[in-house]
Design an enzyme around this catalytic site. Structure first.
Site, PDB file in Angstrom:
ATOM      1  N   TRP A  15       0.832  -1.207   0.000  1.00 29.44           N
ATOM      2  CA  TRP A  15       0.000   0.000   0.000  1.00 29.44           C
ATOM      3  C   TRP A  15       0.868   1.259   0.000  1.00 29.44           C
ATOM      4  CZ3 TRP A  15      -3.278  -1.556   4.903  1.00 29.44           C
ATOM      5  CH2 TRP A  15      -3.977  -2.743   4.634  1.00 29.44           C
ATOM      6  N   GLU A  31      -6.638  -5.464  -4.517  1.00 29.35           N
ATOM      7  CA  GLU A  31      -5.380  -4.880  -4.050  1.00 29.35           C
ATOM      8  C   GLU A  31      -4.718  -4.015  -5.119  1.00 29.35           C
ATOM      9  OE1 GLU A  31      -4.051  -4.952  -0.836  1.00 29.35           O
ATOM     10  OE2 GLU A  31      -6.106  -5.632  -0.560  1.00 29.35           O
ATOM     11  N   LYS A  71      -7.144  -0.859  -5.971  1.00 34.51           N
ATOM     12  CA  LYS A  71      -7.214   0.132  -4.905  1.00 34.51           C
ATOM     13  C   LYS A  71      -5.860   0.770  -4.615  1.00 34.51           C
ATOM     14  CE  LYS A  71      -8.573   0.790  -0.060  1.00 34.51           C
ATOM     15  NZ  LYS A  71      -9.155   0.157   1.154  1.00 34.51           N
TER      16      LYS A  71
END
Length: 519
Positions: A197, A252, A255
């Protein structure tokens, strides 16, 4: 010169010419007519040599007698990422040889090999000389990694090339799951992959940054890349607790992966469709391979157990010592289920480094004591879910009231959010329906429609005009958070029938905490 002397000199030079020409004759036996033809050629060569020397004061022609220059290779070898230091030390000599060539065929240039490790040591060289004739994976491949600033450093605050330095999402989290009970997945001695992320440097984050690049066919994309080893690893260790790995991978990348600036198509040399996605999955898997979470905890005496509990200091201390950077230790209630490893980056995510970094953003959600680290594939005791200060349970499909005020003391506040997301002091609280998504997050929906925080204005609202709901997390004390932040604010406190707009920031006069109370 007298004629006899001339003829004598001619004869001597003729012999010398033949002697000098002889080294260029073939060493193998030839047929008689070829030998005769070659001998005549040598005589003419000797005559030409004689005439040149006669008219040039006895000097030989330039380069006469030297061995012919032949190429030893037609392949220009491009240094790989694992030999950066060597490549830099030889760059000047190599550059001269290649650039003087009239052409280097594309097929003769070997493709650089990216390292399988995500933690290659940064070169100690201060040189930023481009690698010779570099044709690497990204537009940054031609430069040494140490020519790029670390993301989120002061040197990266302004004016950076976002293809070579992650920005604005320069603080990266490699996240892992430990699913237990009926949600158990993966080997019982391995933490599985959640994702990679990109957070902003203050701990907030962007999401779903480029709908045009979103995927719905991750398996097909990786198969097309030919990287069967990558796909095999993902099938084994990047698992969804719902059984739908494909949708999990899509979520995943769509986003988080689309928000990595260094993976934008313009940042690749000769970009091929979905090359950005393959690079995202490769980097995530390569980084996960370096993080032996189970082994690290076990070596500190922290093992799965139905009865033993641990402290936050024990767990976090062991992981941070091994990692060399910050680690979030996250729980569902008191049940240990997730870790977040913190990094910054240097160079592109595709072929650069990840460097351990201090913890930024939200704190660990596990309690300071009584952490339960359950074994996988075992029936475990029932747990009180996260965020239920009123004694209820925040669960998928359930409903909550959202109370708002300057503290978590919702009993004293009795001010709440309406079905449109406004702050109100009268009437009956609106019910917010929960839908669980990956990672312990929930989307919220009221009778008016889905709820979201606007990415520009930071306004919290619910209604039919919201096309994509935000993914919220309830902390252990029931506090509503988004992007790691529980900070909300409003221009004034509601009174009477006034309904006040709520924003997810601290910019307004009244600072708010929003608490979810399960119905």
């Amino acid at each position: 010169m007298r004629s006899s002397h001339f003829l004598s000199l001619f004869a001597v030079l003729l012999v010398l010419g033949l002697a000098n020409a002889a080294p260029h004759a073939a060493a193998q036996l030839e047929s008689s007519h070829k030998l005769e033809s070659r001998t005549i050629g040598h005589i003419w060569s000797a005559l030409e040599l004689f005439l040149y020397r006669l008219t040039h004061g006895g000097q030989y022609p330039p380069g006469y007698g030297q061995a012919p220059v032949t190429s030893t290779s037609t392949t220009a070898v491009i240094p790989t990422k694992t030999s950066t230091t060597v490549a830099q030390s030889s760059a000047q000599a190599s550059t001269t040889a290649i650039t003087s060539s009239t052409a280097v065929p594309t097929t003769a240039i070997s493709t650089p090999v990216t390292s399988a490790s995500s933690t290659i040591a940064t070169s100690t060289s201060t040189s930023s000389t481009p690698n010779p004739a570099a044709t690497g994976l990204t537009v940054c491949s031609a430069q040494s990694l140490d020519s790029f600033p670390l993301s989120c450093s002061s040197a990266a605050s302004t004016g950076v090339d976002t293809c070579c330095t992650e920005s604005p999402g320069g603080h990266l989290l490699l996240t892992e799951f430990w699913n237990t009970g009926k949600d158990s997945v993966g080997p019982n001695t391995t933490w599985t992959v959640h994702g990679l992320w990109p957070d902003n440097c203050d701990g907030s984050y962007e999401s779903y940054c480029d709908p045009a690049r979103e995927l719905q066919n991750v398996t097909a994309v990786i198969e097309a890349s030919g990287d069967q080893e990558l796909l095999g690893y993902m099938n084994a260790l990047w698992k969804s607790n719902t059984g739908d790995d494909e949708s999990f991978w899509e979520h995943e990348f769509n986003k988080h992966g689309t928000c990595l600036s260094t993976l934008e198509p313009k940042c690749f040399n000769n970009f091929q469709p979905q090359q950005d996605a393959v690079s995202y999955f490769r980097k995530t898997v390569a980084t996960h391979k370096t993080l032996l979470t189970y082994e690290t905890l076990a070596s500190a005496g922290i093992l799965p157990s139905l009865t033993q509990t641990y402290t936050l200091e024990q767990v976090q201390g062991a992981l941070e010592k091994q990692h060399g950077g910050g680690v979030n230790v996250n729980c569902d209630g008191s049940v240990f289920e997730e870790v977040w490893y913190h990094y910054v980056s240097q160079g592109s995510i595709a072929d650069g480094n990840l460097v351990p970094a201090p913890l930024v953003g939200s704190k660990s959600t596990c309690p300071s004591t009584g952490i339960k680290y359950y074994p996988k594939y075992t029936t475990i005791p029932a747990e009180q879910p996260v965020g239920s200060p009123g004694g209820g349970k925040i669960v998928d499909g359930g409903k909550v009231f959202l109370y708002a005020g300057p503290s978590t003391d919702y009993v004293a506040q009795k001010n709440y959010l309406t079905s449109t997301g406004k702050w109100y002091a009268s009437g009956t609280p609106a019910g917010y329906t929960l839908k669980a998504v990956e990672g312990g997050s929930y989307t919220l929906t009221t009778s008016k429609g889905p709820c979201a925080v606007d990415g520009t204005t930071k306004l919290f609202s619910c209604g039919a005009e919201v096309t994509k709901g935000s993914e919220f997390v309830f902390a252990a004390d029931g506090t509503l958070t988004l992007g790691g932040s529980g900070a909300f604010s409003a221009a004034q406190t509601p009174s009477g029938q006034n309904q006040i707009l709520v924003y997810q920031n601290s910019d307004n006069a009244v600072k708010l905490v929003i608490v979810g109370i399960a119905q």
